[in-house]
Write an enzyme that holds these catalytic residues in place. Structure first.
Site, PDB file in Angstrom:
ATOM      1  N   PHE A 100       0.860  -1.179   0.000  1.00 32.85           N
ATOM      2  CA  PHE A 100       0.000   0.000   0.000  1.00 32.85           C
ATOM      3  C   PHE A 100       0.896   1.229   0.000  1.00 32.85           C
ATOM      4  CE2 PHE A 100      -4.617   0.725   1.314  1.00 32.85           C
ATOM      5  CZ  PHE A 100      -5.098  -0.238   0.460  1.00 32.85           C
ATOM      6  N   GLN A 135      -7.829  14.667   4.332  1.00 30.55           N
ATOM      7  CA  GLN A 135      -7.265  13.868   3.255  1.00 30.55           C
ATOM      8  C   GLN A 135      -8.212  13.844   2.048  1.00 30.55           C
ATOM      9  OE1 GLN A 135      -6.632   9.301   3.455  1.00 30.55           O
ATOM     10  NE2 GLN A 135      -4.613  10.252   3.429  1.00 30.55           N
ATOM     11  N   HIS A 186      -8.720  11.845  -1.208  1.00 27.72           N
ATOM     12  CA  HIS A 186      -8.297  10.568  -1.788  1.00 27.72           C
ATOM     13  C   HIS A 186      -8.104  10.752  -3.283  1.00 27.72           C
ATOM     14  CE1 HIS A 186      -8.138   6.370  -2.895  1.00 27.72           C
ATOM     15  NE2 HIS A 186      -8.076   6.040  -1.627  1.00 27.72           N
ATOM     16  N   LEU A 244     -15.544   5.818  -3.855  1.00 28.96           N
ATOM     17  CA  LEU A 244     -14.122   5.509  -3.708  1.00 28.96           C
ATOM     18  C   LEU A 244     -13.680   4.329  -4.571  1.00 28.96           C
ATOM     19  CD1 LEU A 244     -11.467   5.835  -1.967  1.00 28.96           C
ATOM     20  CD2 LEU A 244     -12.459   4.128  -0.451  1.00 28.96           C
ATOM     21  N   GLU A 298      -7.290   2.225  -3.013  1.00 30.57           N
ATOM     22  CA  GLU A 298      -5.859   2.285  -3.248  1.00 30.57           C
ATOM     23  C   GLU A 298      -5.328   0.896  -3.600  1.00 30.57           C
ATOM     24  OE1 GLU A 298      -3.858   4.838  -0.591  1.00 30.57           O
ATOM     25  OE2 GLU A 298      -2.031   3.645  -0.537  1.00 30.57           O
ATOM     26  N   ARG A 319      -0.964   9.461  -0.323  1.00 31.62           N
ATOM     27  CA  ARG A 319      -2.194   9.953  -0.960  1.00 31.62           C
ATOM     28  C   ARG A 319      -2.171  11.446  -1.288  1.00 31.62           C
ATOM     29  NH1 ARG A 319      -6.744   6.483   2.422  1.00 31.62           N
ATOM     30  NH2 ARG A 319      -6.308   4.565   1.300  1.00 31.62           N
ATOM     31  N   HIS A 338     -11.964  12.597   1.739  1.00 33.13           N
ATOM     32  CA  HIS A 338     -12.032  11.187   2.122  1.00 33.13           C
ATOM     33  C   HIS A 338     -11.962  10.984   3.626  1.00 33.13           C
ATOM     34  CE1 HIS A 338     -11.651   6.917   1.812  1.00 33.13           C
ATOM     35  NE2 HIS A 338     -10.416   6.880   2.239  1.00 33.13           N
ATOM     36  N   ARG A 363      -2.772  10.670   6.499  1.00 28.54           N
ATOM     37  CA  ARG A 363      -2.972   9.280   6.900  1.00 28.54           C
ATOM     38  C   ARG A 363      -2.543   8.350   5.786  1.00 28.54           C
ATOM     39  NH1 ARG A 363      -6.644   5.403   5.985  1.00 28.54           N
ATOM     40  NH2 ARG A 363      -8.244   6.697   5.004  1.00 28.54           N
TER      41      ARG A 363
END
Lengths: 609, 297
Positions: free
Chosen positions: A113, A233, A235, A245, A248, A281, A346, A381
């Site tokens: 990730f 954040q 996204h 969404l 990721e 991100r 997000h 994050r």
């Protein structure tokens, strides 16, 4: 009046985990939630749960990645507690039957990730949150934990001492959506806020309609400071038309971002020469918008995310849900064509100030999950860190409220943690239109639990009656739409002073219009008009705190970018932005970031991917 | 309250092939159907675009009822004309009608992406999720009603308590005979095939569409219903729980109001927004129950 040892407000991931933990401690715990637990937005989390489970990985590496991802705005005691505890929480979930994706040897799979130095993201297809939410709700059913579902908590029952650190939370006031009953709930052990996100402050968001920042707004007005609210954040991969969404996980599995000219933008323009699509991100979101702003976006709006080269088999095995989302909500077949994506609101890294035991500065009041700021995400994050956060700190809230000794917290909270006064120039004054509007009467007279709760029940009854009985006025939906529009126009990925000030003004106008709201539906039965009207006030309060923080922080750190201040200023800005409601006259101040961990101090380094 | 007569497949489709092959074939078929639908939709969308969007309003006929508000105690339909835009869903249209015309219009919704399961509705005579149903896929005017066979609380909101009770009656929680010691940080092993086997069953979002579509559930209030049986399937087929638990689970679903009530009409499978092969799962549990009983003879 209803009475329990521990009350958990919110039935999503953090709330369910907290309730189970409090129950393990032997407490009589109840969950009060405006949605049935399985409707919570934890269920929409797709990607995964980070935990250092395997040889070659370590909690220390996970902690370092998280600190680096936070752009050195995270507090080390929170981050280390988190990284150490995440593995046992994941194993816990597995023991509760969570249907994780598996390796050939039957062990839980992990994938790469963004921002992680090791593939440590456990997952269940691209619907990890759904499985986690349902698995934990099953355990709540197994334990017979009481759930008051479709009860909307609109106010905390807190004493009225002058200093928030002297205040005690004895319970809350809730409204039974189905019957219209307003009731007091008393908690002898503690109240845990687990109300989730605040994405409805923006108009292009991955968040649910229910994510209206109720917990942060309620507790903020009751005296808990909010921390680093400017850290929102965005996204990088949401569907342009709806904000749905796209995980990721698509990039984790090898998905590629292309601009209008078919260039692999992350490398072609040097946004992240090493990590490419798997950079953090904030880096990817800015890269995409820069492409659009420089004329290389598709339809001047979005870029393409292509996963076709992964092959049908792998996509169906690990990302099937993405195919359905792209087809149902954008009409695109991800097996045949690239998916359009753009950044969308997000996640709120900021929230209610708590320590690593999930406690706020008000006695007996806890917060965990997205509504809290512990602070482990700091300025950004990492993907896959939200779900383990709500497990770790949800559990700690539940254990602590249930009576377990978790040791003394190292993160200071409350006004006494202030290190420096803050100041922002605003074109109009923020805060309540009639400051000191009685949410907390500051004379220290109201301390007896029953009386405190009764006082707040009566206040809520007056408010509801007034809203229902007004015959004419403003529809809250107009006010909400105005707030969302100004936040998306002015407090987005790219921010500048002028726009932020415009947002402060617009929010003032929204507050003034809100004075005249009325609820057209006179019914006490399932009156969503009333609930949404109350939520809209919460949206205004959190939107304003976000904007004040964004105006105060004159630097570029993590998710927060300022046009006139495009560098990270470590000498001046390794500190948390705090806003306290101060009975309607918001007070901005700062408190230090704790970079000292148990065995080492995290030295701020340049964050490149 | 208001129900249309269910279209149902009466052909009893009983025991068939090997289930693993069946699953992947079913999956392929589902994907194929989806692709066809997408292609059809493209054509339709092109046709729509040729119409002038600004002149183009969708007519909604929405069920209204509120037991305590004058003029609404008797159920009725209200008509709303909502401006159409490309990609508009039924939920979008309802939100528009509520926010612009009548803020008392009441319906449940939250995630807008078919995962919270709040907005199962009876749309043009069929159970569907409002957020996942495109306006262009429907005949206009669009008729929107609460889920049939459930008590209406108000407008489009039904009482879900009975549904939740049935879900919770099948002991819907993982209950293995033993788990590795927590302190060892050791997970239970599960084969990929076994995870694959329960995968579709774990996708249930508790929307209640299946239960509302089921004629048997309509006639027998104690029938567990497709969603609860599917939940039982999810655990009965999970190898991590062990044989004894599986027996116990089969006993639960074999009760008088359990799997044997299903008459394989496939209505639940047809309406499931998550494409869960509910009828197949029920049939498979029947087979397992028979095998299980034979063991004791």
């Amino acid at each position: 009046m209803y009475e329990h040892d521990v009350l958990v407000i919110g039935g999503g991931g953090a709330g369910l985990r907290a309730a189970i933990a409090a129950h393990e401690e032997g407490a009589d715990v109840a969950i009060v939630t405006k949605l049935h637990p399985v409707r919570s937005h934890t269920g929409a989390a797709e990607g995964g749960i980070n935990a250092a489970l395997r040889d070659g990985d370590s909690w220390e590496d996970h902690a370092y990645d998280t600190m680096k991802g936070s752009d050195f705005l995270g507090d080390a005691p929170a981050i280390e507690t988190f990284a150490k505890t995440a593995p046992e929480e994941v194993i816990n979930l597995e023991h509760w039957g969570m249907p994780f994706s598996r390796e050939d040897d039957g062990r839980v799979s992990q994938r790469p990730f963004g921002g992680l130095s090791f593939p440590r993201t456990t997952y269940a297809g691209a619907e990890t949150g759904h499985h986690m939410l349902h698995t934990m709700y099953e355990q709540v059913v197994k334990r017979g934990i009481e759930v008051y579902d479709e009860w909307y908590v609109s106010r905390l029952a807190v004493t009225d001492h002058d200093d928030p650190e002297d205040r005690v939370c004895h319970g809350c006031v809730a409204y039974d959506i189905k019957s219209g009953e307003i009731a007091g709930f008393k908690a002898t052990g503690g109240v845990i806020l687990a109300t989730g996100g605040l994405g409805q402050a923006f108009d292009h968001t991955t968040n649910a309609v229910a994510n209206t920042g109720d917990g942060p707004a309620m507790a903020y007005r009751a005296g808990v400071p909010v921390e680093d609210m400017e850290m929102i954040q965005f996204h990088p991969t949401t569907l342009p038309s709806t904000g749905v969404l796209i995980s990721e996980g698509v990039r984790g599995e090898g998905g590629i971002l292309y601009n209008d000219e078919g260039e692999r933008l992350m490398f072609e323009y040097g946004y992240a020469n090493n990590e490419g699509e798997l950079a953090s991100r904030d880096v990817v979101a800015r890269a995409e918008l820069t492409e659009v702003n420089e004329g290389r976006g598709i339809d001047d709006e979005y870029v393409h995310l292509d996963m076709r080269h992964l092959g049908e088999e792998r996509i169906l095995d690990r990302l099937e849900n993405i195919l359905h989302l792209a087809e149902d909500f954008e009409g695109v077949d991800g097996l045949e064509e690239p998916m359009p994506v753009k950044p969308g609101q997000h996640y709120a890294m900021g929230g209610l100030e708590v320590d690593e035991n999930s406690e706020t500065c008000i006695n007996g009041l806890y917060a965990a999950g997205e509504c809290a700021c512990v602070s482990m995400h700091g300025a950004n994050r990492l993907g896959g860190n939200a779900l383990p956060e709500l497990l770790v700190f949800g559990a700690r809230a539940g254990y602590h409220a249930g009576g377990r000794d978790l040791g003394e917290a190292k993160i200071p909270t409350g006004p006494s943690a202030k290190s420096e006064d803050g100041h922002v120039d605003t074109p109009v004054s923020p805060g309540a239109v009639d400051a000191g509007d009685g949410d907390v009467a500051a004379d220290g007279a109201l301390v007896e639990p029953q009386e405190v709760i009764q006082h707040h029940v009566e206040a809520e009854e007056r408010r509801v009656t007034e809203l229902l009985e007004k015959d004419d006025g403003v529809n809250h939906a107009e006010v909400r739409a105005d707030v969302q529009e100004t936040m998306t126009d002015n407090v987005n990925v790219f921010r500048n002073e002028e726009n932020l000030k415009e947002a402060v003004e617009d929010l003032r106008v929204a507050r003034e219009r809100y004075q005249d709201v009325y609820v057209r539906d006179p019914s006490r039965t399932y009156n969503t008009d009333l609930i949404h009207t109350i939520e809209t006030r919460n949206i205004i309060d959190v939107a304003e705190a976000i904007t004040l923080g964004a105006l105060a922080r004159e630097e570029f750190r993590g998710a927060h970018w300022r046009e006139q201040h495009q560098e990270r200023k470590d000498d001046e800005w390794i500190k948390h932005t705090m806003v306290s409601w101060n009975d309607g006259r918001p007070d901005l101040y700062y408190k230090p970031v704790v970079l000292e961990g148990e065995d080492k101090t995290y030295e701020p380094k340049e964050r490149s991917y | 309250m208001s129900t249309g007569i269910q279209e149902s497949e009466t052909e009893a489709d009983t025991e068939e092939q090997d289930t693993a092959a069946e699953e992947s074939a079913a999956q392929r078929q589902r994907m194929e159907t989806k692709r066809q639908r997408a292609a059809e939709r493209d054509l339709q969308e092109k046709a729509e675009e040729e119409l002038d969007d600004s002149e183009n309003a969708v007519e909604l006929k929405v069920f209204r009822y509120d037991p305590e508000v004058e003029g609404k105690e008797e159920p009725r339909f209200d008509t709303f004309h909502v401006p159409f835009f490309k990609g508009m869903t039924v939920l979008d249209a309802l939100i528009y009608a509520r926010d612009h015309f009548d803020s008392s219009l009441t319906f449940r919704h939250s995630c807008r992406q078919a995962i919270c399961g709040s907005d199962a509705l009876f749309i043009n005579g069929r159970q569907r999720l409002g957020c996942k149903t495109q306006m262009v896929d429907l005949d206009w005017p669009v008729r929107i009603e609460p889920l049939p066979h459930q008590d209406v609380v108000k407008d489009l909101v039904v009482d879900m308590e009975h549904f939740y009770d049935q879900m919770e009656s099948v002991e819907p929680y993982f209950d293995p005979e033993e788990t590795p010691k927590k302190s060892d940080l050791e997970e239970q092993r599960q084969d990929r095939e076994n995870r694959e086997k329960i995968k579709m069953s774990t996708r249930c979002i508790w929307c209640g569409a299946c239960m509302s579509s089921c004629n048997i559930a309509a006639g027998d209030n104690e029938y567990l219903g497709p969603a609860a049986i599917n939940k039982a399937y999810r655990f009965a087929m999970d190898e991590r729980e062990g044989e004894n638990m599986k027996q116990h689970r089969l006993n639960i679903i074999e009760q008088e109001h359990g799997v044997w009530r299903c008459q394989t009409q496939f209505s639940c499978t047809e309406v499931c927004p998550k494409d869960i092969p509910l009828t197949e799962h029920i049939q498979e549990l029947k087979r397992e129950a028979v095998k299980n009983n034979l063991k004791f003879w």
